[in-house]
Each structure stands twice: as C-alpha cells, then as structure tokens.
Design an enzyme around this catalytic site. Structure first.
Site, PDB file in Angstrom:
ATOM      1  N   GLY A  73     -26.675   5.987 -16.194  1.00 45.91           N
ATOM      2  CA  GLY A  73     -26.377   5.275 -17.433  1.00 45.91           C
ATOM      3  C   GLY A  73     -25.730   3.941 -17.170  1.00 45.91           C
ATOM      4  CD  GLU A  89     -27.882   0.786 -17.097  1.00 46.05           C
ATOM      5  OE1 GLU A  89     -27.831   1.246 -15.940  1.00 46.05           O
ATOM      6  OE2 GLU A  89     -27.400  -0.319 -17.395  1.00 46.05           O
ATOM      7  CD  GLU A  93     -27.330   4.029 -13.082  1.00 44.05           C
ATOM      8  OE1 GLU A  93     -27.122   5.263 -13.128  1.00 44.05           O
ATOM      9  OE2 GLU A  93     -26.550   3.199 -13.572  1.00 44.05           O
ATOM     10  N   PRO A 110     -15.456   7.682 -27.472  1.00 42.59           N
ATOM     11  CG  PRO A 110     -13.552   7.628 -28.825  1.00 42.59           C
ATOM     12  CD  PRO A 110     -14.776   8.449 -28.510  1.00 42.59           C
ATOM     13  CD  GLU A 145     -25.203  11.858  -2.218  1.00 47.20           C
ATOM     14  OE1 GLU A 145     -26.075  12.602  -1.721  1.00 47.20           O
ATOM     15  OE2 GLU A 145     -24.018  11.874  -1.884  1.00 47.20           O
TER      16      GLU A 145
END
Length: 176
Positions: A73, A89, A93, A110, A145
């Site tokens: 993310g 994302e 990634e 939040p 990883e």
C-alpha cells in the site's frame, strides 16, 4: 502535543513571519490572507488473499519501521481515487496487476505517519482482494521481500506501523 503545522513558521505564499495558528488544522497569514489547511492524506493498504487462503505480507525496505512486516500500500496520488491508488501501489510493490473493480473497501483507520521529521496525519483505507493460485509476486519499490502466510501464522506484533497492526488485528478477528 504541538500543533501539526508548527514546522511552518513563514507564509508559503508571501513569506510573512506572522503565519499564525488559525484553527486546530490551519495557519493563516494576516498580510496576504492565505490560509493553509492541514487535512489528512489518504493512504491505502491491501489484504491480498491467494487461492490457498494465505495473506501476502511485505517486509518494509525503508523507514519508518524498516524491517518489520507491512501490507502492500501507500499514498493516493492527486487525480486518483482510492481504488486506483490501491491498484497502483499493489502493482508497484508486488508486480500484481489487479483491476480497480477487484479491490473491495473494508474499513478505515486514522493514523499519524512520522516522516522527514514531521507527523503526517493520514486516513488509512483498507481493501481486500483475491488472486489465483498462480499469482506471481516480486518485491519492488518499498518492499524488501514478500511472502504468503497462512492466516494462523500471521502475528499482529510483527507489523511495525500502528494502523497496520490495528487493521491486521481487525482483519484476523473477522477471518480466522
């Protein structure tokens, strides 16, 4: 706790030294009238589940919390909706290509993300998506990883960021 905009001493528009705290989320310049609001930044994280029911986790390559577990993310870019940011994302990634319609929103938390000596208030949006048994992942970008873990082997305390730990705890409570 100090004001979230304490680091800003001068008006970014005119340079005035009287850049005053205006409200809990803003500073105001009495000289040029500019008001700067510090609103939460949208961030995403994904619970990616494969056909075996395993969760994809990443090991953080960078600070904060370098070396701890994380979920794929990151921050939503300008002109993206949350689903598009999540898909981007995931691709950056993990190398996985997922359609925006295949990520499903589950909840938000939040958070405060400490970066470059500043506390950045975020609203972390959590999604879930499923991939097939043949899904091939490759750690890239912020991930050192990647590994698939059976849910029974996912331990909340191994995740380094507070909101991710809270999210993993909630997710496991619903899915174990």
């Amino acid at each position: 706790m100090s004001h979230p905009l304490e680091i800003f001493k001068f008006c970014p528009k005119c340079g005035c030294e009287e850049f005053e705290i205006h409200s809990p989320l803003s500073r105001h310049c009495p000289q040029c009238g500019f008001t700067y609001y510090q609103n939460p930044r949208a961030s995403t994280a994904a619970f990616i589940i494969n056909a075996k029911g395993e969760l994809l986790v990443a090991r953080r390559a960078k600070e904060p919390a370098k070396g701890t577990l994380d979920l794929p993310g990151g921050f939503v870019d300008n002109e993206e909706n949350a689903e598009e940011g999540m898909v981007r994302e995931i691709r950056e990634e993990t190398g996985l290509v997922i359609a925006p319609t295949d990520v499903k929103y589950i909840f938000s938390i939040p958070n405060i993300y400490h970066y470059s000596g500043m506390d950045i208030h975020t609203l972390d949006l959590f999604f879930t998506c499923h991939v097939g048994e043949d899904a091939v992942v490759k750690a890239e970008d912020d991930a050192a990883e990647l590994q698939w873990l059976p849910l029974r082997e996912v331990y909340v305390e191994r995740f380094g960021l507070r909101s991710i730990r809270e999210a993993v705890h909630r997710f496991l409570r619903l899915n174990r």
